[in-house]
Design a protein around this motif. Structure first.
Motif, PDB file in Angstrom:
ATOM      1  N   PHE B 209       2.323   0.281   5.842  1.00 49.62           N
ATOM      2  CA  PHE B 209       1.617   0.734   4.646  1.00 49.62           C
ATOM      3  C   PHE B 209       0.427   1.621   4.984  1.00 49.62           C
ATOM      4  CE2 PHE B 209       4.070  -2.222   2.049  1.00 49.62           C
ATOM      5  CZ  PHE B 209       4.295  -1.382   0.967  1.00 49.62           C
ATOM      6  N   THR B 210      -0.244   1.339   6.086  1.00 47.19           N
ATOM      7  CA  THR B 210      -1.306   2.245   6.527  1.00 47.19           C
ATOM      8  C   THR B 210      -0.716   3.630   6.772  1.00 47.19           C
ATOM      9  OG1 THR B 210      -2.426   0.406   7.590  1.00 47.19           O
ATOM     10  CG2 THR B 210      -3.088   2.613   8.261  1.00 47.19           C
ATOM     11  N   GLY B 211       0.416   3.676   7.446  1.00 47.13           N
ATOM     12  CA  GLY B 211       1.090   4.941   7.705  1.00 47.13           C
ATOM     13  C   GLY B 211       1.466   5.647   6.414  1.00 47.13           C
ATOM     14  N   LEU B 212       1.980   4.884   5.450  1.00 46.30           N
ATOM     15  CA  LEU B 212       2.391   5.483   4.180  1.00 46.30           C
ATOM     16  C   LEU B 212       1.193   6.056   3.429  1.00 46.30           C
ATOM     17  CD1 LEU B 212       5.031   2.901   2.870  1.00 46.30           C
ATOM     18  CD2 LEU B 212       5.439   5.124   3.940  1.00 46.30           C
ATOM     19  N   ARG B 213       0.073   5.362   3.481  1.00 46.13           N
ATOM     20  CA  ARG B 213      -1.113   5.874   2.784  1.00 46.13           C
ATOM     21  C   ARG B 213      -1.599   7.165   3.420  1.00 46.13           C
ATOM     22  NH1 ARG B 213      -5.903   1.825   1.418  1.00 46.13           N
ATOM     23  NH2 ARG B 213      -6.732   3.656   0.376  1.00 46.13           N
ATOM     24  N   LEU B 214      -1.640   7.189   4.745  1.00 49.72           N
ATOM     25  CA  LEU B 214      -2.026   8.423   5.431  1.00 49.72           C
ATOM     26  C   LEU B 214      -1.018   9.518   5.106  1.00 49.72           C
ATOM     27  CD1 LEU B 214      -2.983   6.954   8.928  1.00 49.72           C
ATOM     28  CD2 LEU B 214      -4.545   7.951   7.233  1.00 49.72           C
ATOM     29  N   GLY B 215       0.259   9.132   5.082  1.00 47.53           N
ATOM     30  CA  GLY B 215       1.328  10.090   4.849  1.00 47.53           C
ATOM     31  C   GLY B 215       1.247  10.717   3.466  1.00 47.53           C
ATOM     32  N   VAL B 216       0.971   9.913   2.453  1.00 48.74           N
ATOM     33  CA  VAL B 216       0.959  10.467   1.101  1.00 48.74           C
ATOM     34  C   VAL B 216      -0.253  11.392   0.923  1.00 48.74           C
ATOM     35  CG1 VAL B 216      -0.357   8.798  -0.300  1.00 48.74           C
ATOM     36  CG2 VAL B 216       1.692   9.852  -1.230  1.00 48.74           C
ATOM     37  N   LEU B 261      -4.332  14.000  -8.677  1.00 46.91           N
ATOM     38  CA  LEU B 261      -2.968  13.529  -8.431  1.00 46.91           C
ATOM     39  C   LEU B 261      -2.873  12.783  -7.099  1.00 46.91           C
ATOM     40  CD1 LEU B 261      -1.019  16.652  -9.710  1.00 46.91           C
ATOM     41  CD2 LEU B 261      -1.127  14.389 -10.791  1.00 46.91           C
ATOM     42  N   GLY B 262      -3.587  13.289  -6.104  1.00 45.31           N
ATOM     43  CA  GLY B 262      -3.607  12.606  -4.806  1.00 45.31           C
ATOM     44  C   GLY B 262      -4.204  11.218  -4.937  1.00 45.31           C
ATOM     45  N   PHE B 263      -5.274  11.133  -5.705  1.00 43.27           N
ATOM     46  CA  PHE B 263      -5.930   9.849  -5.955  1.00 43.27           C
ATOM     47  C   PHE B 263      -4.957   8.885  -6.626  1.00 43.27           C
ATOM     48  CE2 PHE B 263      -8.579   7.358  -9.014  1.00 43.27           C
ATOM     49  CZ  PHE B 263      -9.266   6.603  -8.091  1.00 43.27           C
ATOM     50  N   LEU B 264      -4.214   9.397  -7.632  1.00 40.42           N
ATOM     51  CA  LEU B 264      -3.237   8.551  -8.321  1.00 40.42           C
ATOM     52  C   LEU B 264      -2.158   8.051  -7.363  1.00 40.42           C
ATOM     53  CD1 LEU B 264      -2.439  10.076 -11.834  1.00 40.42           C
ATOM     54  CD2 LEU B 264      -3.926   8.150 -11.227  1.00 40.42           C
ATOM     55  N   SER B 265      -1.666   8.944  -6.488  1.00 39.09           N
ATOM     56  CA  SER B 265      -0.581   8.503  -5.611  1.00 39.09           C
ATOM     57  C   SER B 265      -1.095   7.491  -4.597  1.00 39.09           C
ATOM     58  CB  SER B 265       0.125   9.678  -4.936  1.00 39.09           C
ATOM     59  OG  SER B 265      -0.795  10.602  -4.471  1.00 39.09           O
ATOM     60  N   ASP B 266      -2.362   7.645  -4.194  1.00 37.57           N
ATOM     61  CA  ASP B 266      -2.925   6.636  -3.296  1.00 37.57           C
ATOM     62  C   ASP B 266      -3.026   5.286  -3.997  1.00 37.57           C
ATOM     63  OD1 ASP B 266      -4.125   6.019  -0.668  1.00 37.57           O
ATOM     64  OD2 ASP B 266      -5.898   5.556  -1.881  1.00 37.57           O
ATOM     65  N   LEU B 267      -3.445   5.325  -5.264  1.00 37.13           N
ATOM     66  CA  LEU B 267      -3.511   4.081  -6.036  1.00 37.13           C
ATOM     67  C   LEU B 267      -2.135   3.422  -6.123  1.00 37.13           C
ATOM     68  CD1 LEU B 267      -5.823   4.584  -9.167  1.00 37.13           C
ATOM     69  CD2 LEU B 267      -6.270   3.358  -7.036  1.00 37.13           C
ATOM     70  N   ALA B 268      -1.115   4.265  -6.321  1.00 36.26           N
ATOM     71  CA  ALA B 268       0.242   3.728  -6.444  1.00 36.26           C
ATOM     72  C   ALA B 268       0.658   3.019  -5.154  1.00 36.26           C
ATOM     73  CB  ALA B 268       1.227   4.839  -6.792  1.00 36.26           C
ATOM     74  N   ILE B 269       0.393   3.690  -4.017  1.00 35.81           N
ATOM     75  CA  ILE B 269       0.755   3.065  -2.734  1.00 35.81           C
ATOM     76  C   ILE B 269      -0.031   1.778  -2.518  1.00 35.81           C
ATOM     77  CG2 ILE B 269       0.746   3.338  -0.226  1.00 35.81           C
ATOM     78  CD1 ILE B 269       2.627   5.255  -1.072  1.00 35.81           C
ATOM     79  N   LYS B 270      -1.306   1.823  -2.906  1.00 30.93           N
ATOM     80  CA  LYS B 270      -2.139   0.635  -2.735  1.00 30.93           C
ATOM     81  C   LYS B 270      -1.607  -0.526  -3.570  1.00 30.93           C
ATOM     82  CE  LYS B 270      -6.849   0.958  -2.892  1.00 30.93           C
ATOM     83  NZ  LYS B 270      -8.114   1.765  -2.995  1.00 30.93           N
ATOM     84  N   ALA B 271      -1.221  -0.210  -4.817  1.00 30.45           N
ATOM     85  CA  ALA B 271      -0.683  -1.262  -5.686  1.00 30.45           C
ATOM     86  C   ALA B 271       0.597  -1.833  -5.084  1.00 30.45           C
ATOM     87  CB  ALA B 271      -0.417  -0.707  -7.075  1.00 30.45           C
ATOM     88  N   SER B 273       1.421  -1.848  -1.922  1.00 30.43           N
ATOM     89  CA  SER B 273       1.159  -2.627  -0.722  1.00 30.43           C
ATOM     90  C   SER B 273       0.533  -3.967  -1.085  1.00 30.43           C
ATOM     91  CB  SER B 273       0.271  -1.846   0.258  1.00 30.43           C
ATOM     92  OG  SER B 273      -1.086  -2.029  -0.019  1.00 30.43           O
ATOM     93  N   ARG B 274      -0.246  -3.995  -2.152  1.00 28.76           N
ATOM     94  CA  ARG B 274      -0.826  -5.277  -2.552  1.00 28.76           C
ATOM     95  C   ARG B 274       0.281  -6.249  -2.961  1.00 28.76           C
ATOM     96  NH1 ARG B 274      -4.864  -3.572  -6.250  1.00 28.76           N
ATOM     97  NH2 ARG B 274      -5.925  -2.577  -4.515  1.00 28.76           N
ATOM     98  N   ARG B 275       1.305  -5.695  -3.597  1.00 31.54           N
ATOM     99  CA  ARG B 275       2.432  -6.564  -3.982  1.00 31.54           C
ATOM    100  C   ARG B 275       3.202  -7.022  -2.756  1.00 31.54           C
ATOM    101  NH1 ARG B 275       5.467  -6.163  -9.355  1.00 31.54           N
ATOM    102  NH2 ARG B 275       6.925  -7.303  -8.066  1.00 31.54           N
TER     103      ARG B 275
END
Lengths: 277, 283
Positions: B209-216, B261-271, B273-275
């Motif tokens: 998930f760290t990788g995915l957040r950096l990636g997005v 939009l970048g902020f939104l996609s980061d929020l999505a990944i964070k949500a 990963s929290r799940r």
């Protein structure tokens, strides 16, 4: 030291574990030397026997356990489980690790079901088995908790349930209670004995705690400092439940302490000469 | 007897095993997260209204807001910057999603193989580490030659750029799988080929998930670069095109859009990963 089980009346003619001149050496890259972790280890273990293994740190206790578990291979001698050589790890030998080694992403029930699931036991059956085993270790109501939400003692109960649900022939415990506080530790020791006395399977229990070794074991295997050999096997003839304050208990404890003391000193001396070299 | 045991267990339940060093913020204090953005906005406003900067080059917040409003909500008039925002933003989002999805799937698979198999790591890791520092822009000519001035070009560049942090983090997570967990699984009778999906990948999930957040995050950087150079639509293209007409208001509007939009996609990944990591203490 001839490794005959002290226990009389072991039902099976064959010992559960038969270990002859077991040897493990490996090349240590740091020192550039061949290290003998185990050197000529001899013991038979009956199918209802509780063995505790005691020795200075680095003496090869864990190596012995890992070979029985199938995590490591020996470099000499023979080791048989019910007469057959050991070939890799398997659910017939349940290992309880000091550091619990629970799967943190699975809840308690899923951890206990893990082995059953991997071996294809149908969902409903394995769930029932897991729930029964969770109740047996006193964790009913905690099925949906994740390991990080549990205390150390509770995690070790889960670890125990996770192997007992597979009905192993032998339980291998590597300093399982070393990380627990004194009270939890005592509670766990008692419960382990209660469970063991109802199902009577072989247990190899590694510890560096003398009282624990004498309290739990039918026999205490005291090991030498490197190379790991058996210094003495001390049969503990006290009836259970044992009273740790009784004179006889303390006599035995002192006896074991003296043997071990000599070994610990030898181990220190070895380290000093190694450091001086 | 069992109920007595459960009781003794409940008693020790109070202490939590491990807690992150930062407590969750009380809801009443959440608003303070707005201070930073509002301060920047105020600074921008002051700088333009007191003449610290030339408004021809840095238009005021009001100008940008008006432009952005027209760009987004007015009906198209033929002016390229009226009513075309959703078309551009939609193109960018589509490319980011597709490029990132490809990067995520391939990155997790490749990273998993590199982290697990020593041989694969020895064969491919050096190549990977040499490719990694090469700026993605240097691949633009090849992308254009092979894929043309089309979506495929941009998607290729995004996937290619975003895959590196995903591979590197997945590999690190997989290689760091605690040996005790692998041993425990084998002791419990797992078949060897099930180790990767059942033990190793879940254990590596926090790293993945760290990788995915950096990636997005990288995907949004890359989509703009790709659209400036390799396609003729999207927010990056609008930005580049506006530059030729010195429409700084559009450039800033596009920048804000990308940021949002970048902020939104980061929020999505964070949500997400929290799940997926609800079992972990330090999400």
């Amino acid at each position: 030291m001839n490794g005959k089980p002290a226990q009389a009346g072991a039902a099976s003619p064959l010992p559960r574990i038969e270990c002859r001149q077991l040897r493990k050496s490996y090349f240590d890259r740091a020192s550039g030397e061949e290290v003998n972790a185990l050197d000529g280890f001899d013991i038979d273990i009956a199918d209802d026997e509780f063995i505790t293994v005691l020795g200075p740190s680095g003496c090869g206790k864990t190596t012995f356990l890992n070979i029985v578990a199938g995590f490591e291979t020996s470099t000499g001698g023979t080791l048989a489980l019910d007469g057959a050589p050991i070939n890799g790890p398997g659910p017939d030998r349940g290992v309880v690790f000091q550091e619990y080694a629970l799967f943190p992403w699975l809840d308690v029930r899923e951890n206990v079901e893990f082995g059953l699931r991997e071996r294809g036991v149908p969902a409903e059956r394995r769930r029932a088995m897991a729930l029964r085993q969770i109740a047996a270790v006193g964790l009913s109501g905690f099925e949906k908790r994740y390991p990080h939400e549990l205390s150390g003692g509770m995690r070790q109960r889960v670890a125990l349930a996770r192997v007992l649900v597979n009905d192993p022939k032998i339980l291998l415990m590597d300093e399982p209670f070393a990380a627990l506080d004194a009270q939890t530790r005592m509670l766990m020791q008692e419960e382990l004995l209660t469970m063991w006395s109802s199902d009577r399977r072989s247990v190899i229990f590694i510890t560096h705690n003398i009282e624990e070794a004498v309290y739990l074991g039918d026999r205490v295997v005291v090991m030498t400092a490197r190379p790991g050999r058996i210094k003495e096997i001390v049969p503990i003839d006290l009836p259970r439940p044992r009273d740790v304050t009784s004179p006889r208990f303390n006599e035995i404890r002192r006896y074991v302490t003296d043997i071990l003391h000599a070994e610990v000193n030898a181990s220190f001396a070895q380290m000093r000469t190694a450091a001086a070299a | 007897m069992i109920s007595a045991l459960s009781k003794s267990v409940t008693r020790v339940m109070g202490k939590s095993a491990a807690t992150p060093h930062r407590r969750a913020l009380p809801a009443a204090h959440r608003w303070r997260r707005l201070i930073g953005p509002l301060f920047c906005l105020a600074l921008w406003y002051v700088a333009t209204s007191f003449g610290w900067v030339d408004v021809r080059y840095v238009p005021s917040p009001a100008t940008v807001a008006k432009t952005l409003y027209l760009w987004m909500w007015a009906s198209p008039t033929g002016d390229p910057y009226v009513g075309t925002w959703f078309m551009h933003a939609g193109n960018s989002v589509y490319r980011v999603l597709l490029g990132f999805f490809i990067a995520a799937v391939l990155g997790i698979v490749i990273g998993g193989l590199i982290g697990w198999f020593r041989l694969i790591s020895d064969l491919f890791d050096p190549v990977l580490q040499m490719l990694r520092p090469v700026p993605i822009t240097s691949w633009v000519p090849f992308a254009v030659i092979f894929f043309g001035i089309r979506d495929a070009s941009a998607i290729f560049l995004i996937a290619f750029g975003a895959i590196f942090p995903i591979i590197v983090n997945t590999a690190a997570g997989v290689a760091g799988t605690p040996r005790a967990l692998v041993r425990a699984a084998r002791m419990l009778g797992i078949r060897k080929h099930m180790l990767l999906p059942r033990v190793v990948i879940p254990a590596a999930l926090p790293y993945i998930f760290t990788g995915l957040r950096l990636g997005v995050g990288l995907a949004w950087v890359l989509v703009i670069v790709a659209e400036m150079l390799a396609v003729k639509s999207g927010l990056g293209f609008a930005m580049w095109d506006a530059y030729y007409f010195l429409r700084m208001d559009i450039i800033i509007g596009a920048m804000l859009s990308v940021g949002f939009l970048g902020f939104l996609s980061d929020l999505a990944i964070k949500a997400l990963s929290r799940r997926a990591l609800k079992w972990s203490v330090d999400v």
